[in-house]
Design an enzyme around this catalytic site. Structure first.
Site: not given
Length: 138
Positions: A58, A62, A108
């Site tokens: 993850e 991300e 972001e």
């Protein structure tokens, strides 16, 4: 007699990653739940994964960062859509490589200090939970 409805439990993980200045890595969520809000990098534990493998995957998806997973910091439960209950286990993690670039479920990704963190629109109960765990950024 009415029996309580069985909940759909979804196991999730999150990562508490700090830099040298003890700023915390956060991402702005691209998808629901919490689209547009700031949170820790993390997500669902996939079938066949253990928690550390899910954290590594993850965070890479991300943020572009490679991490080594440390100790469990805490666990929370959050209501999801319908009959879903998200069970989220947050782990310490140390960045050991990669380039900080948002991807996958994040629009972001950045490290923030305590003042900036407190000024961001964050997911439900994130600030109070990290405060209880003594895990706020420096």
């Amino acid at each position: 007699m009415v029996l309580p409805m069985e909940r759909d439990r979804v196991d999730c993980v999150g990562a508490l990653v700090y830099d040298e200045q003890h700023r915390l890595l956060v991402i702005r969520r691209a998808n629901e739940p919490g689209r547009g809000l700031w949170s820790l990098p993390g997500g669902r534990v996939e079938p066949g994964e253990d928690d550390p493998a899910a954290v590594v995957r993850e965070v890479a998806e991300e943020t572009g960062l490679e991490v080594v997973v440390g100790d469990l910091v805490g666990e929370v439960e959050r209501e999801g859509p319908g009959n879903t209950l998200y069970v989220i286990r947050d782990y310490e993690a140390e960045a050991v490589g990669g380039d900080l670039t948002p991807g996958d479920d994040a629009t972001e990704a950045r490290f923030v200090d305590r003042a900036e963190f407190r000024s961001l629109p964050t997911t439900t109960l994130l600030v109070s939970t990290l405060s209880q765990w003594n895990a706020l950024p420096g």
